[in-house]
Design a protein around this motif. Structure first.
Motif, PDB file in Angstrom:
ATOM      1  N   GLY A 252      55.238  32.716  46.047  1.00  0.00           N
ATOM      2  CA  GLY A 252      54.924  31.619  47.710  1.00  0.00           C
ATOM      3  C   GLY A 252      53.527  31.541  47.214  1.00  0.00           C
ATOM      4  N   ASP A 253      52.931  30.360  48.208  1.00  0.00           N
ATOM      5  CA  ASP A 253      51.101  29.572  48.134  1.00  0.00           C
ATOM      6  C   ASP A 253      50.110  30.921  48.611  1.00  0.00           C
ATOM      7  N   TRP A 254      50.789  32.028  49.448  1.00  0.00           N
ATOM      8  CA  TRP A 254      50.156  32.935  49.987  1.00  0.00           C
ATOM      9  C   TRP A 254      48.722  33.598  48.451  1.00  0.00           C
ATOM     10  N   MET A 255      49.378  33.887  47.910  1.00  0.00           N
ATOM     11  CA  MET A 255      48.306  34.346  46.696  1.00  0.00           C
ATOM     12  C   MET A 255      48.019  33.878  45.922  1.00  0.00           C
ATOM     13  N   PRO A 256      48.267  32.720  45.736  1.00  0.00           N
ATOM     14  CA  PRO A 256      47.533  31.346  44.851  1.00  0.00           C
ATOM     15  C   PRO A 256      46.314  31.194  45.591  1.00  0.00           C
ATOM     16  N   GLN A 257      46.903  31.252  47.085  1.00  0.00           N
ATOM     17  CA  GLN A 257      45.675  30.631  48.013  1.00  0.00           C
ATOM     18  C   GLN A 257      44.473  30.739  48.524  1.00  0.00           C
ATOM     19  N   VAL A 258      44.912  32.424  48.370  1.00  0.00           N
ATOM     20  CA  VAL A 258      44.266  33.439  47.565  1.00  0.00           C
ATOM     21  C   VAL A 258      43.198  33.855  46.809  1.00  0.00           C
ATOM     22  N   LEU A 259      44.107  34.016  46.002  1.00  0.00           N
ATOM     23  CA  LEU A 259      43.017  34.117  44.724  1.00  0.00           C
ATOM     24  C   LEU A 259      42.124  32.713  44.508  1.00  0.00           C
ATOM     25  N   ARG A 260      42.813  31.681  44.745  1.00  0.00           N
ATOM     26  CA  ARG A 260      41.937  30.522  44.563  1.00  0.00           C
ATOM     27  C   ARG A 260      40.232  31.081  44.996  1.00  0.00           C
ATOM     28  N   ALA A 261      40.711  31.072  46.229  1.00  0.00           N
ATOM     29  CA  ALA A 261      39.205  31.907  47.351  1.00  0.00           C
ATOM     30  C   ALA A 261      38.327  33.115  46.730  1.00  0.00           C
ATOM     31  N   ALA A 262      39.032  33.785  46.134  1.00  0.00           N
ATOM     32  CA  ALA A 262      38.536  34.827  45.956  1.00  0.00           C
ATOM     33  C   ALA A 262      37.311  34.652  44.800  1.00  0.00           C
ATOM     34  N   ASP A 263      37.503  32.866  43.706  1.00  0.00           N
ATOM     35  CA  ASP A 263      37.540  33.110  42.562  1.00  0.00           C
ATOM     36  C   ASP A 263      35.815  31.938  43.004  1.00  0.00           C
ATOM     37  N   ALA A 264      36.835  31.611  44.462  1.00  0.00           N
ATOM     38  CA  ALA A 264      35.461  30.866  44.823  1.00  0.00           C
ATOM     39  C   ALA A 264      34.002  31.937  44.567  1.00  0.00           C
ATOM     40  N   ARG A 265      34.353  32.588  46.003  1.00  0.00           N
ATOM     41  CA  ARG A 265      33.707  33.707  46.513  1.00  0.00           C
ATOM     42  C   ARG A 265      32.700  34.378  45.014  1.00  0.00           C
ATOM     43  N   LEU A 266      33.311  34.332  43.958  1.00  0.00           N
ATOM     44  CA  LEU A 266      33.132  35.164  42.668  1.00  0.00           C
ATOM     45  C   LEU A 266      31.893  33.974  41.828  1.00  0.00           C
ATOM     46  N   SER A 267      32.494  33.118  42.257  1.00  0.00           N
ATOM     47  CA  SER A 267      31.678  31.861  41.354  1.00  0.00           C
ATOM     48  C   SER A 267      30.643  31.425  42.003  1.00  0.00           C
ATOM     49  N   VAL A 268      30.634  31.969  43.567  1.00  0.00           N
ATOM     50  CA  VAL A 268      29.245  31.882  44.263  1.00  0.00           C
ATOM     51  C   VAL A 268      28.024  33.216  43.723  1.00  0.00           C
ATOM     52  N   LEU A 269      28.837  34.356  43.709  1.00  0.00           N
ATOM     53  CA  LEU A 269      28.039  35.524  43.853  1.00  0.00           C
ATOM     54  C   LEU A 269      27.168  35.379  42.446  1.00  0.00           C
ATOM     55  N   ARG A 270      28.437  34.339  41.369  1.00  0.00           N
ATOM     56  CA  ARG A 270      27.801  34.588  39.806  1.00  0.00           C
ATOM     57  C   ARG A 270      26.770  33.785  39.957  1.00  0.00           C
ATOM     58  N   GLU A 271      25.944  32.945  40.588  1.00  0.00           N
ATOM     59  CA  GLU A 271      25.305  31.212  41.006  1.00  0.00           C
ATOM     60  C   GLU A 271      23.744  32.260  41.344  1.00  0.00           C
ATOM     61  N   ALA A 272      23.868  33.229  42.421  1.00  0.00           N
ATOM     62  CA  ALA A 272      23.254  33.419  43.595  1.00  0.00           C
ATOM     63  C   ALA A 272      22.891  34.980  42.938  1.00  0.00           C
ATOM     64  N   GLY A 273      22.573  35.089  41.634  1.00  0.00           N
ATOM     65  CA  GLY A 273      22.047  36.023  41.264  1.00  0.00           C
ATOM     66  C   GLY A 273      22.537  37.539  40.615  1.00  0.00           C
ATOM     67  N   MET A 274      23.834  37.515  40.618  1.00  0.00           N
ATOM     68  CA  MET A 274      25.071  38.242  40.250  1.00  0.00           C
ATOM     69  C   MET A 274      25.397  37.597  39.611  1.00  0.00           C
ATOM     70  N   PRO A 275      25.246  37.138  37.622  1.00  0.00           N
ATOM     71  CA  PRO A 275      25.791  36.340  37.395  1.00  0.00           C
ATOM     72  C   PRO A 275      27.036  37.030  36.694  1.00  0.00           C
ATOM     73  N   ASP A 276      27.329  38.563  36.039  1.00  0.00           N
ATOM     74  CA  ASP A 276      28.457  38.887  35.108  1.00  0.00           C
ATOM     75  C   ASP A 276      29.126  39.807  36.612  1.00  0.00           C
ATOM     76  N   ALA A 277      29.299  39.217  37.562  1.00  0.00           N
ATOM     77  CA  ALA A 277      29.917  39.499  38.965  1.00  0.00           C
ATOM     78  C   ALA A 277      31.433  39.418  38.111  1.00  0.00           C
ATOM     79  N   GLY A 278      32.176  40.665  38.575  1.00  0.00           N
ATOM     80  CA  GLY A 278      33.467  40.693  38.873  1.00  0.00           C
ATOM     81  C   GLY A 278      34.411  40.719  39.392  1.00  0.00           C
TER      82      GLY A 278
END
Length: 577
Positions: A252-278
């Motif tokens: 379905g489209d729900w999981m790809p959309q949520v995974l895309r949002a979660a990865d965007a959040r991960l990028s924010v954390l990596r750029e904001a002081g947690m460079p190795d955030a997983g």
């Protein structure tokens, strides 16, 4: 040759709760001691310091650690070795005795259950401290519980640890004390308790933001009937379970959309002081785990690590991921409890498991703080039961004997078997066929309060929440979420005013349309949050405790699930506090 005694001055400084619990332990000198501490608080360090104290003063000659999984055996042995305690993680029942150059061994509950007499003989041979990690596992089955009791009754000392909620059942947990409450039921009694709210106040764990996603789902029943429902809307338990399952369908489209949002959040954390955030995606079974990994590769352009079971090589894959800067890990159950990967900061709860025990174990993977201001973000389906668990992160739960288990309709027994076997159950698949699902951000839950209004995936409104700074204190998180919500509602009012003004030149003015039930709930949640924030500034009490007090007075579920009438009652009540 006997190993050297551990040097106490090599231990890292103890946190306040660890020092207090250790002093209490050493003062009591009792055979049994139960310590309850939230994941990430440092139960392992506390237990090893107790072991070192008892080895040095001659109270014990040996240490046995009992852990839930093979991976945790290795983790315990490595942690112990760093402070000079040598534990044999490769011990097998056929070995009968540990080698002389070890202080003791690490075994699993399953090992003990299969041959309790082997471990009883080991315990009787030398004065032994037994550390029972995640002691609730001794209540998983009568075989495990009876095995633990038979094996370790002769121990000089027993230290029980747990960091997750107990369940209600009829299996008493060996060596845990029980007290009868006012309702006549027996409840477990802990000798030391350090909860999530305590650890959050002390900066020991991260604040957790829960981003709940709803959306439209469609599926076909085994009778050929097509059904549609909006995830998060009131409906029967069966319909909730099927809409939930449909949302988690990789096709379905729900999981790809949520995974895309979660990865965007991960990028924010990596750029904001947690460079190795997983990030970690928790899946229900092997097939969906592999499918989620493929989706992540499409979203991020990078392969995700996949851990499917407690088999040979799984521990090495987890260790490799923990030491790397790889973005995503997908797991079925291996990382649900006790596994220490401090860089995990973003989670996707993509499983239908719904027990408080499993949920707490899963969320515990993201709360381990490394530096001040780190936050964790967990994405989950907007399902009432999960929203309630997310709103009650700070609730302590004792083990209750004899209380009937409440059925929530989410097939936890079936899913537990699936997780144990690491195979998807065909029975669940036969009930319906998922047709489609779309995602939108429904609300953000933090400290028991709900923030935000519905925002379509991929819109600027969603990005406002995904882009929250990565390094924030708990108070800053509350303040920013309130600010974001106010801006979101103001923008909605401006758009509504513009739409109303456009036809005004051509048609007579008419009264504004009444708010829908969903709009009223959002407005009331916003008003309640503002009043709770004002009470927080007046009294200094945490937001979560104020919400909990309102629930105690007025009754009902957390605000994320509350009805319009319940929200109105709480608003009236908080104004009188």
């Amino acid at each position: 040759m006997a190993p050297r005694l551990p040097a106490l001055d090599t231990f890292p400084p103890l946190r306040a709760w660890q020092r207090k619990a250790m002093v209490d332990y050493l003062r009591r000198r009792s055979e049994d001691f139960t310590a309850v501490a939230t994941p990430g608080a440092g139960k392992t360090t506390f237990a090893l310091r107790i072991a070192a104290e008892l080895l040095n003063d001659g109270t014990v000659e040996a240490v046995t650690v009992v852990a839930p999984t093979e991976h945790l055996k290795s983790q315990w042995a490595q942690s112990a070795a760093r402070v000079g305690i040598q534990l044999d993680a490769a011990f097998r029942n056929a070995d009968l005795h540990s080698a002389a150059d070890f202080h003791g061994a690490v075994v699993t509950y399953a090992q003990v259950g299969m041959a309790p007499q082997v471990h009883r003989r080991r315990t009787m041979t030398r004065r032994t401290l037994v550390i029972l990690d995640e002691i609730h596992h001794a209540g998983d089955s009568r075989t495990w519980g009876d095995g633990v009791k038979a094996a370790f009754e002769p121990a000089v000392r027993r230290l029980m640890l747990t960091g997750t909620p107990f369940r209600s059942d009829d299996n008493p947990i060996p060596f845990v004390g029980y007290e009868r409450g006012g309702d006549g039921l027996l409840r477990s009694r802990a000798d030391s308790v350090y909860g999530y709210s305590d650890a959050l106040r002390d900066g020991v764990v991260r604040p957790v933001l829960f981003l709940a996603y709803s959306g439209e789902t469609r599926w076909r029943t085994n009778a050929g009937e097509e059904l549609a429902a909006r995830l998060g809307e009131p409906m029967t338990q069966d319909l909730i379970a099927q809409a939930w399952r449909t949302a988690l369908d990789p096709a379905g489209d729900w999981m790809p959309q949520v995974l895309r949002a979660a990865d965007a959040r991960l990028s924010v954390l990596r750029e904001a002081g947690m460079p190795d955030a997983g990030g970690l995606v928790i899946a229900t079974d092997q097939q969906t785990a592999r499918s989620y990994a493929k989706l992540l590769e499409q979203v991020t352009g990078e392969k995700a690590a996949v851990v499917l079971s407690d088999d040979q090589g799984a521990s090495a894959r987890i260790a490799t991921f923990a030491a790397s800067e790889q973005r995503w890990l997908v797991a079925v159950r291996m990382v649900s409890e006790g596994v220490d990967i401090p860089r995990l900061a973003v989670g996707v709860y993509a499983t239908s498991a719904s027990t408080p025990l499993y949920f707490a174990q899963a969320i515990g993977r993201f709360v381990r703080a490394r530096q001040p201001g780190e936050t964790a973000s967990v994405f989950l389906p907007s399902v009432p039961h999960l929203l309630g668990l997310a709103s009650e992160m700070e609730v302590e739960r004792d083990h209750v004997l004899g209380k009937p288990k409440e059925s929530d309709g989410f097939d936890d027994d079936l899913l537990e078997r699936a997780q144990r076997d690491d195979q998807a159950s065909g029975e669940l698949e036969k009930r319906f066929a998922a047709l489609s699902a779309t995602a939108e951000l429904d609300q953000v839950i933090f400290d028991g309060a709900s923030f935000g209004t519905a925002a379509q995936a991929g819109t600027p409104e969603e990005e406002e929440y995904l882009g929250l700074p990565g390094l924030l204190t708990a108070d800053q998180v509350s303040m920013l979420l309130s600010k974001r919500q106010a801006e979101q509602l103001a923008a909605q009012r401006r758009r509504a005013a513009q739409r109303a003004a456009e036809p005004a030149a051509e048609a007579p003015a008419s009264a504004s349309p009444p708010m829908s039930a969903a709009q009223r709930r959002v407005a009331l949640r916003r008003q309640l949050n503002a009043l709770v924030a004002a009470q927080h500034h007046r009294t200094g009490q945490p937001h979560g405790k104020i919400h909990a007090e309102l629930r105690r007075i007025c009754g009902g579920p957390p605000s994320a699930q509350a009805t319009i009438e319940q929200l109105e009652e709480r608003i009236a009540t908080v104004q009188t506090l």
